[in-house]
Structures are given as C-alpha cells and as structure tokens.
Design an enzyme around this catalytic site. Sequence first.
Site, PDB file in Angstrom:
ATOM      1  N   TYR A   1      -1.874   0.214  10.176  1.00  0.00           N
ATOM      2  CA  TYR A   1      -2.062  -0.610   8.798  1.00  0.00           C
ATOM      3  C   TYR A   1      -0.717  -0.471   7.961  1.00  0.00           C
ATOM      4  O   TYR A   1      -0.352  -1.397   7.466  1.00  0.00           O
ATOM      5  CB  TYR A   1      -3.336   0.018   8.386  1.00  0.00           C
ATOM      6  CG  TYR A   1      -3.451  -0.654   6.817  1.00  0.00           C
ATOM      7  CD1 TYR A   1      -3.876  -1.718   6.439  1.00  0.00           C
ATOM      8  CD2 TYR A   1      -3.207   0.336   5.717  1.00  0.00           C
ATOM      9  CE1 TYR A   1      -3.910  -2.161   5.052  1.00  0.00           C
ATOM     10  CE2 TYR A   1      -3.220   0.089   4.515  1.00  0.00           C
ATOM     11  CZ  TYR A   1      -3.678  -1.150   4.135  1.00  0.00           C
ATOM     12  OH  TYR A   1      -3.491  -1.574   2.748  1.00  0.00           O
TER      13      TYR A   1
ATOM     14  N   SER B   1       0.821  -1.277  -0.111  1.00  0.00           N
ATOM     15  CA  SER B   1       0.043   0.074   0.170  1.00  0.00           C
ATOM     16  C   SER B   1       0.868   1.362   0.061  1.00  0.00           C
ATOM     17  O   SER B   1       2.109   1.333   0.527  1.00  0.00           O
ATOM     18  CB  SER B   1      -0.805  -0.164   1.294  1.00  0.00           C
ATOM     19  OG  SER B   1      -1.385   1.260   1.348  1.00  0.00           O
TER      20      SER B   1
ATOM     21  N   LYS C   1       2.028  -3.629   6.550  1.00  0.00           N
ATOM     22  CA  LYS C   1       2.628  -3.894   5.153  1.00  0.00           C
ATOM     23  C   LYS C   1       3.956  -3.756   4.912  1.00  0.00           C
ATOM     24  O   LYS C   1       4.297  -4.276   4.098  1.00  0.00           O
ATOM     25  CB  LYS C   1       1.636  -2.752   4.129  1.00  0.00           C
ATOM     26  CG  LYS C   1       0.199  -3.164   4.075  1.00  0.00           C
ATOM     27  CD  LYS C   1      -0.121  -4.203   3.195  1.00  0.00           C
ATOM     28  CE  LYS C   1      -1.800  -4.499   3.170  1.00  0.00           C
ATOM     29  NZ  LYS C   1      -1.976  -5.776   2.755  1.00  0.00           N
TER      30      LYS C   1
HETATM   31  C1  WQD Z   1      -9.810   9.331  -0.094  1.00  0.00           C
HETATM   32  C2  WQD Z   1     -10.102  10.902   0.065  1.00  0.00           C
HETATM   33  C3  WQD Z   1     -10.367  11.681   2.378  1.00  0.00           C
HETATM   34  C4  WQD Z   1     -14.235   9.463   3.123  1.00  0.00           C
HETATM   35  C5  WQD Z   1      -6.705   5.090   2.169  1.00  0.00           C
HETATM   36  C6  WQD Z   1      -5.605   4.290   2.909  1.00  0.00           C
HETATM   37  C7  WQD Z   1      -4.629   4.089   1.954  1.00  0.00           C
HETATM   38  C8  WQD Z   1      -5.230   2.935   1.052  1.00  0.00           C
HETATM   39  C9  WQD Z   1      -6.378   3.701   0.430  1.00  0.00           C
HETATM   40  C10 WQD Z   1      -5.187   0.683   1.505  1.00  0.00           C
HETATM   41  C11 WQD Z   1      -9.492  11.460   1.493  1.00  0.00           C
HETATM   42  C12 WQD Z   1     -11.985  11.935   1.534  1.00  0.00           C
HETATM   43  C13 WQD Z   1     -13.065   9.977   2.535  1.00  0.00           C
HETATM   44  C14 WQD Z   1     -15.216  10.246   3.517  1.00  0.00           C
HETATM   45  C15 WQD Z   1     -14.035  12.184   2.415  1.00  0.00           C
HETATM   46  N1  WQD Z   1      -5.520   1.919   1.548  1.00  0.00           N
HETATM   47  N2  WQD Z   1     -13.023  11.304   2.262  1.00  0.00           N
HETATM   48  N3  WQD Z   1     -15.138  11.514   3.008  1.00  0.00           N
HETATM   49  O1  WQD Z   1      -7.190   7.895   2.965  1.00  0.00           O
HETATM   50  O2  WQD Z   1      -6.773   8.268   0.772  1.00  0.00           O
HETATM   51  O3  WQD Z   1      -6.336   6.080   1.513  1.00  0.00           O
HETATM   52  O4  WQD Z   1      -7.249   3.947   1.445  1.00  0.00           O
HETATM   53  O5  WQD Z   1      -3.948   0.250   1.310  1.00  0.00           O
HETATM   54  O6  WQD Z   1      -3.618   3.364   2.636  1.00  0.00           O
HETATM   55  O7  WQD Z   1      -4.976   5.306   3.680  1.00  0.00           O
HETATM   56  O8  WQD Z   1      -8.591   6.671   1.051  1.00  0.00           O
HETATM   57  O9  WQD Z   1     -10.928   6.601   0.496  1.00  0.00           O
HETATM   58  O10 WQD Z   1     -10.582   7.157   2.923  1.00  0.00           O
HETATM   59  O11 WQD Z   1      -9.975   8.817   1.179  1.00  0.00           O
HETATM   60  O12 WQD Z   1     -13.866  13.412   2.281  1.00  0.00           O
HETATM   61  O13 WQD Z   1     -16.242   9.679   3.897  1.00  0.00           O
HETATM   62  O14 WQD Z   1     -11.475  11.254   0.410  1.00  0.00           O
HETATM   63  O15 WQD Z   1     -10.261  12.793   3.300  1.00  0.00           O
HETATM   64  O16 WQD Z   1      -8.782  12.864   0.817  1.00  0.00           O
HETATM   65  P1  WQD Z   1      -7.160   7.426   1.642  1.00  0.00           P
HETATM   66  P2  WQD Z   1     -10.112   7.429   1.331  1.00  0.00           P
END
Ligand code: WQD
Length: 320
Positions: free
Chosen positions: A140, A116, A144
């Site tokens: 997490y 990741s 990894k």
């Molecule tokens: C994306 C964007 C949030 C939810 C995570 C893990 C990463 C990888 C992928 C696995 C961000 C915004 C989100 C919501 C929002 N995982 N958001 N409202 O945090 O970039 O990555 O998943 O390996 O390691 O950290 O993904 O989909 O949670 O968020 O505004 O209800 O959407 O702030 O900018 P993230 P995400």
Amino acid sequence: MVKVLVAGGAGYIGSHVVKALLKNGYEVSVYDNLSTGREINLFSQAKFIKGDILDFEKLSDAMKGQDAVVHLAAKKAVGESMENPALYAQNNMIGSLNILNAMLKNNVRHIVFSSSAAVYGMPEYLPIDEKHPLKPINFYGYTKLDIERYMEWYAKLKDFHYMALRYFNAVGYDAEGSIRGREIGSQNLLPIIMDAATGRREKLCVFGTDYDTRDGTCVRDYIHVTDLAKAHVLAIEHLLKGGVSDSLNLGTGQGTTVKEIIAATEKVIGKKLKVEYVGRRSGDPAVLTASSAKAKEMLGWVPKYTNIEEIIRTTWALEQ
Ligand code: WQD
C-alpha cells in the site's frame, strides 16, 4: 468560480474535503464509484459523477474544464495490499496514472494527492519529517510513493503542479454533523473501537503491550479529518497561486498510545470496552509521529483538534 474534481469524494476523507471546498467557495464535482464511498455523504451543492478511475474515457470526460483535482480514490487496507497486490496495483497505481494522464489530456494542471505516512516505512528518527528516508514496508505504502514519483516527473516534464499530502492516522468526523455515513469495514483502530463499543464486534484486540513506550502500547499521531480537509483547500490555493510542488506531512506531532485511546473512548461513551490484549501485529512500529513544520511553513496549516477526547466525541456522535 474555481472548479475542482474530487476523485473519491464520497469516501471518508473525501467527503470532508468536499465540505471544506464548498465552504470555501469552490465549484465541486465528485467522481466516485461508491465502492467504499457512500451516497449519503454526497453534498447536494456538488455535482456527482458515478464513475471508476479505471474507466479512462469517463474520467477524461469528467476532467474537462476543471481547474484542479483532489485525488483520494484508493484502496487503503495495508493487510489487504500484502495479500492482493494486483488489486492495489490496479486501483492505486493504474487508477492514479489514469488521473494524471486524463489531466494532461484535458489541460488540468493542479492536483492534490492523498498520500500516506506509509511511504516512510519503519521510522529511523522521530518525529518524521519529509527528509526521512522513503522505504515503505507494505505494498500500500509503495503504491503511494510510486504515484508521488510519477507526479514529480510529470511536474519536471510538463506544466503540471502537485501537492502530495502524507496523512498520519486520520480520525474523527465533521463536528457539525454534515457527514453522517460512517466508514464501513475499516480495519483502523478507532472504527474497530466503535464496533466494539456498539456491539457490532464482540471485543477490541490490542496488538502488543510490550513496546518501549510509556504504557507498552503503540503510539500514533491521530489527526482529525477536518484538519486534513482544510489542508487540501490550502494546498489548492497554494498551487493556484503558482506555489511549488512538494510532499507534506500532516499530523499533530502529538503521540497517543492505544491504551490512552481506549481510556479516552471509555470516558466519552461512559462505559468500559471489552478489550483483549494480544501479541504484536507484524509491521507495526512502536511510535510514529509527524513533524508538520513544512505544511505550516508552506501552507500556513495548523491543526485545530489536539484533544483526543474531543476527536473521539466527533466519532461517537455518528453512533447516536
Ligand atoms: C493504530 C494503532 C495498532 C487495530 C495505518 C496505515 C497507515 C495509515 C493509517 C493510510 C496501531 C493498534 C489497531 C486493532 C490495535 N493509512 N490497533 N487493534 O497501522 O498506525 O496506520 O492506517 O494511509 O499507512 O498503516 O493504523 O488504525 O491500523 O492502528 O491495537 O484492532 O492501533 O497496532 O498501534 P496504523 P491502525
């Protein structure tokens, strides 16, 4: 035929990997405990073994006669990993060590590991390449990175070959509609948007509008799951040909803001989403984009899905 065991093959990314492997002529066995993976995502052409990676005996049995392993059996909710580290240590670390040790025991020498972007932590420069410092800021991401390091050692000590694929934000579904079981309970942006679009959730909360980005919301590198799946096939081919072990980023290099995702979704679904703008979520970097130059160079991997609307359309199709 080359035999591949896919641990976590009933899951979101795993089922797409299974499809890609079958399409490329591999003999596939899926090993999954169906905790988050779904039976509906199993392919009739692949053998299915219902098992847990914490069950070493069963895992070791499934490993017999395999040529390679793709390991995607893991817990992946960042928030949960901070609240319940023991669960993540158990599943992601002990479970993965069981896989590596079952491989050694049964002479299976090649593994493609689902890693990741979370191994990097806060970006120190962009786009992030594989030379970027590895400083995970959540447990997490640490699990990894830790497994990557075990694999590095096993590769030094034994006839053992690995490719760790560091996914950025995986999104979308198979455009041919072969995978019908949408991911349930995911805390990622696009599944939450789909919940809001269908009424399973009242609204979407956008975390932060005051970031130093073009519209104030966070920028991420959204990569289509079919492109990710293809990289696993290329990585297996690379390893079986005697290619070197390494860790590779998988992203498009293109950044998309949360507001852009919302606008694209509204266009695809033909209605407005109910959105509430709230404060920042802790641990969220403003921008996260990948350089995948190394994956292109080593595997010849080039993502095909670059249009975010098209990606969202493949996701929305599952709701119809
Ligand atoms: C994306 C964007 C949030 C939810 C995570 C893990 C990463 C990888 C992928 C696995 C961000 C915004 C989100 C919501 C929002 N995982 N958001 N409202 O945090 O970039 O990555 O998943 O390996 O390691 O950290 O993904 O989909 O949670 O968020 O505004 O209800 O959407 O702030 O900018 P993230 P995400």
